[in-house]
Scaffold this motif. Structure first.
Motif, PDB file in Angstrom:
ATOM      1  N   GLU A  66       0.851  -1.175   0.000  1.00  0.00           N
ATOM      2  CA  GLU A  66       0.000   0.000   0.000  1.00  0.00           C
ATOM      3  C   GLU A  66       0.891   1.231   0.000  1.00  0.00           C
ATOM      4  O   GLU A  66       1.850   1.305   0.762  1.00  0.00           O
ATOM      5  N   GLY A  67       0.594   2.178  -0.869  1.00  0.00           N
ATOM      6  CA  GLY A  67       1.402   3.387  -0.980  1.00  0.00           C
ATOM      7  C   GLY A  67       0.608   4.625  -0.618  1.00  0.00           C
ATOM      8  O   GLY A  67      -0.605   4.668  -0.756  1.00  0.00           O
ATOM      9  N   THR A  68       1.330   5.654  -0.140  1.00  0.00           N
ATOM     10  CA  THR A  68       0.717   6.915   0.259  1.00  0.00           C
ATOM     11  C   THR A  68       1.568   8.078  -0.227  1.00  0.00           C
ATOM     12  O   THR A  68       2.796   8.054  -0.111  1.00  0.00           O
ATOM     13  N   LEU A  69       0.910   9.082  -0.781  1.00  0.00           N
ATOM     14  CA  LEU A  69       1.537  10.360  -1.119  1.00  0.00           C
ATOM     15  C   LEU A  69       0.714  11.450  -0.459  1.00  0.00           C
ATOM     16  O   LEU A  69      -0.509  11.494  -0.632  1.00  0.00           O
ATOM     17  N   ALA A  70       1.368  12.315   0.316  1.00  0.00           N
ATOM     18  CA  ALA A  70       0.693  13.456   0.937  1.00  0.00           C
ATOM     19  C   ALA A  70       1.372  14.737   0.483  1.00  0.00           C
ATOM     20  O   ALA A  70       2.604  14.793   0.362  1.00  0.00           O
ATOM     21  N   ILE A  71       0.570  15.739   0.212  1.00  0.00           N
ATOM     22  CA  ILE A  71       1.063  17.065  -0.160  1.00  0.00           C
ATOM     23  C   ILE A  71       0.514  18.047   0.862  1.00  0.00           C
ATOM     24  O   ILE A  71      -0.691  18.074   1.126  1.00  0.00           O
ATOM     25  N   ASP A  72       1.418  18.838   1.451  1.00  0.00           N
ATOM     26  CA  ASP A  72       1.023  19.823   2.458  1.00  0.00           C
ATOM     27  C   ASP A  72       1.414  21.212   2.009  1.00  0.00           C
ATOM     28  O   ASP A  72       2.470  21.408   1.386  1.00  0.00           O
ATOM     29  N   MET A  73       0.564  22.191   2.340  1.00  0.00           N
ATOM     30  CA  MET A  73       0.854  23.594   2.046  1.00  0.00           C
ATOM     31  C   MET A  73       0.714  24.377   3.337  1.00  0.00           C
ATOM     32  O   MET A  73      -0.280  24.280   4.041  1.00  0.00           O
ATOM     33  N   VAL A  74       1.766  25.163   3.604  1.00  0.00           N
ATOM     34  CA  VAL A  74       1.857  25.933   4.835  1.00  0.00           C
ATOM     35  C   VAL A  74       1.947  27.408   4.475  1.00  0.00           C
ATOM     36  O   VAL A  74       2.615  27.777   3.504  1.00  0.00           O
ATOM     37  N   ASN A  75       1.297  28.244   5.266  1.00  0.00           N
ATOM     38  CA  ASN A  75       1.460  29.682   5.125  1.00  0.00           C
ATOM     39  C   ASN A  75       2.697  30.070   5.936  1.00  0.00           C
ATOM     40  O   ASN A  75       2.665  30.024   7.164  1.00  0.00           O
ATOM     41  N   PRO A  76       3.815  30.432   5.264  1.00  0.00           N
ATOM     42  CA  PRO A  76       5.051  30.722   5.997  1.00  0.00           C
ATOM     43  C   PRO A  76       4.936  31.919   6.944  1.00  0.00           C
ATOM     44  O   PRO A  76       5.679  32.007   7.918  1.00  0.00           O
ATOM     45  N   ASP A  77       4.010  32.838   6.678  1.00  0.00           N
ATOM     46  CA  ASP A  77       3.840  33.996   7.564  1.00  0.00           C
ATOM     47  C   ASP A  77       3.403  33.577   8.956  1.00  0.00           C
ATOM     48  O   ASP A  77       3.770  34.197   9.945  1.00  0.00           O
ATOM     49  N   HIS A  78       2.604  32.532   9.028  1.00  0.00           N
ATOM     50  CA  HIS A  78       2.073  32.071  10.312  1.00  0.00           C
ATOM     51  C   HIS A  78       2.668  30.737  10.745  1.00  0.00           C
ATOM     52  O   HIS A  78       2.500  30.340  11.886  1.00  0.00           O
ATOM     53  N   GLY A  79       3.308  30.021   9.803  1.00  0.00           N
ATOM     54  CA  GLY A  79       3.865  28.713  10.110  1.00  0.00           C
ATOM     55  C   GLY A  79       2.815  27.643  10.318  1.00  0.00           C
ATOM     56  O   GLY A  79       3.086  26.584  10.866  1.00  0.00           O
ATOM     57  N   ARG A  80       1.585  27.915   9.881  1.00  0.00           N
ATOM     58  CA  ARG A  80       0.489  26.966  10.063  1.00  0.00           C
ATOM     59  C   ARG A  80       0.111  26.324   8.740  1.00  0.00           C
ATOM     60  O   ARG A  80       0.099  26.974   7.695  1.00  0.00           O
ATOM     61  N   PRO A  81      -0.274  25.051   8.781  1.00  0.00           N
ATOM     62  CA  PRO A  81      -0.758  24.416   7.556  1.00  0.00           C
ATOM     63  C   PRO A  81      -2.095  25.025   7.150  1.00  0.00           C
ATOM     64  O   PRO A  81      -2.939  25.311   7.997  1.00  0.00           O
ATOM     65  N   VAL A  82      -2.267  25.215   5.838  1.00  0.00           N
ATOM     66  CA  VAL A  82      -3.533  25.730   5.333  1.00  0.00           C
ATOM     67  C   VAL A  82      -4.250  24.700   4.464  1.00  0.00           C
ATOM     68  O   VAL A  82      -5.460  24.800   4.258  1.00  0.00           O
ATOM     69  N   TRP A  83      -3.506  23.711   3.949  1.00  0.00           N
ATOM     70  CA  TRP A  83      -4.129  22.691   3.097  1.00  0.00           C
ATOM     71  C   TRP A  83      -3.314  21.400   3.180  1.00  0.00           C
ATOM     72  O   TRP A  83      -2.077  21.429   3.238  1.00  0.00           O
ATOM     73  N   HIS A  84      -4.025  20.264   3.173  1.00  0.00           N
ATOM     74  CA  HIS A  84      -3.388  18.944   3.193  1.00  0.00           C
ATOM     75  C   HIS A  84      -4.195  18.028   2.274  1.00  0.00           C
ATOM     76  O   HIS A  84      -5.420  17.996   2.350  1.00  0.00           O
ATOM     77  N   GLY A  85      -3.486  17.309   1.402  1.00  0.00           N
ATOM     78  CA  GLY A  85      -4.137  16.325   0.549  1.00  0.00           C
ATOM     79  C   GLY A  85      -3.339  15.036   0.553  1.00  0.00           C
ATOM     80  O   GLY A  85      -2.103  15.053   0.652  1.00  0.00           O
ATOM     81  N   ARG A  86      -4.049  13.914   0.452  1.00  0.00           N
ATOM     82  CA  ARG A  86      -3.379  12.611   0.520  1.00  0.00           C
ATOM     83  C   ARG A  86      -4.095  11.607  -0.366  1.00  0.00           C
ATOM     84  O   ARG A  86      -5.320  11.579  -0.428  1.00  0.00           O
ATOM     85  N   THR A  87      -3.304  10.783  -1.047  1.00  0.00           N
ATOM     86  CA  THR A  87      -3.858   9.652  -1.777  1.00  0.00           C
ATOM     87  C   THR A  87      -3.211   8.385  -1.250  1.00  0.00           C
ATOM     88  O   THR A  87      -2.029   8.383  -0.899  1.00  0.00           O
ATOM     89  N   GLN A  88      -4.008   7.341  -1.181  1.00  0.00           N
ATOM     90  CA  GLN A  88      -3.521   6.071  -0.649  1.00  0.00           C
ATOM     91  C   GLN A  88      -4.200   4.942  -1.395  1.00  0.00           C
ATOM     92  O   GLN A  88      -5.392   5.025  -1.685  1.00  0.00           O
ATOM     93  N   GLY A  89      -3.438   3.912  -1.712  1.00  0.00           N
ATOM     94  CA  GLY A  89      -4.043   2.779  -2.386  1.00  0.00           C
ATOM     95  C   GLY A  89      -3.072   1.649  -2.623  1.00  0.00           C
ATOM     96  O   GLY A  89      -1.898   1.721  -2.262  1.00  0.00           O
ATOM     97  N   THR A  90      -3.577   0.605  -3.231  1.00  0.00           N
ATOM     98  CA  THR A  90      -2.798  -0.593  -3.502  1.00  0.00           C
ATOM     99  C   THR A  90      -1.849  -0.376  -4.673  1.00  0.00           C
ATOM    100  O   THR A  90      -2.233   0.175  -5.701  1.00  0.00           O
ATOM    101  N   ILE A  91      -0.640  -0.828  -4.513  1.00  0.00           N
ATOM    102  CA  ILE A  91       0.373  -0.728  -5.555  1.00  0.00           C
ATOM    103  C   ILE A  91       0.228  -1.933  -6.484  1.00  0.00           C
ATOM    104  O   ILE A  91       0.140  -3.062  -6.021  1.00  0.00           O
ATOM    105  N   THR A  92       0.210  -1.676  -7.773  1.00  0.00           N
ATOM    106  CA  THR A  92       0.081  -2.772  -8.738  1.00  0.00           C
ATOM    107  C   THR A  92       1.286  -2.808  -9.671  1.00  0.00           C
ATOM    108  O   THR A  92       1.941  -1.787  -9.899  1.00  0.00           O
ATOM    109  N   GLU A  93       1.553  -3.969 -10.229  1.00  0.00           N
ATOM    110  CA  GLU A  93       2.647  -4.091 -11.188  1.00  0.00           C
ATOM    111  C   GLU A  93       2.347  -3.324 -12.474  1.00  0.00           C
ATOM    112  O   GLU A  93       3.263  -2.873 -13.153  1.00  0.00           O
ATOM    113  N   ARG A  94       1.072  -3.187 -12.787  1.00  0.00           N
ATOM    114  CA  ARG A  94       0.694  -2.470 -14.000  1.00  0.00           C
ATOM    115  C   ARG A  94       1.206  -1.027 -13.999  1.00  0.00           C
ATOM    116  O   ARG A  94       1.479  -0.448 -15.050  1.00  0.00           O
TER     117      ARG A  94
END
Length: 184
Positions: free
Chosen positions: A130-158
């Motif tokens: 099972e594989g996961t990729l997460a992308i995070d976006m932070v507002n550097p002015d505040h140092g706080r995350p403003v958006w988070h996205g993630r995909t997760q699923g089964t890895i196939t040979e195809r």
């Protein structure tokens, strides 16, 4: 061969990856104009042995997606409206399922099932990655995350047949709902 390509395959799931997103509802996404990748390395977490070409492909696909949405990349993450970072992972899993078997025989052999026969079941075992990729976006002015996205699923040979498409599809599936509410 599959093991050598595992870092590339981590990025997407089979036909229907699971995608989740979250964001800060107080953030004005329409005001964000620039982005930069976390310095010195935008990958907060990545499995050991991931080749640079894989990591570079994730960055390139993200750059392309964000610029197509009207954001401009700048060099310094401290001066950007959004700082982009990634997490990448994979794990091996084993799934065991048990199903009752249909048993149709009694002591008379007439095809009717009787109570009291021992339970007979079929067991299925499936090993997969099972594989996961997460992308995070932070507002550097505040140092706080403003958006988070993630995909997760089964890895196939195809997926190994076209790793570039796998990378692009994984990033596109995560960034599909960015910015929230379609404010661009």
């Amino acid at each position: 061969m599959l093991r050598a390509l595992l870092p590339v395959l981590v990025l997407a799931a089979c036909s229907s990856p699971s995608v989740t997103t979250d964001f800060d509802p107080q953030s004005d996404f329409a005001s964000f104009r620039t982005f930069a990748f976390l310095e010195p390395d935008p990958f907060i977490a990545a499995p050991t042995g991931v080749r640079d070409v894989v990591l570079d492909g994730i960055v390139a696909a993200t750059r392309e997606d964000l610029t197509s949405k009207g954001l401009t990349e700048i060099d310094s993450s401290a001066d950007a409206d959004l700082e982009v970072s990634f997490s990448l992972g994979a794990r091996n899993r084993v799934e065991v399922t048990e199903h009752p078997a249909y048993f149709e025989r009694n002591e008379y052999g007439d095809g009717t099932a009787d109570w009291g026969y021992p339970y007979i079941g079929q067991v299925g075992v499936r090993a997969f990655s099972e594989g996961t990729l997460a992308i995070d976006m932070v507002n550097p002015d505040h140092g706080r995350p403003v958006w988070h996205g993630r995909t997760q699923g089964t890895i196939t040979e195809r997926m190994a047949k076209n790793p570039e498409k796998t990378l692009r599809d994984a990033v596109a599936s995560v960034l599909k709902s960015f910015p929230p509410g379609g404010s661009r």
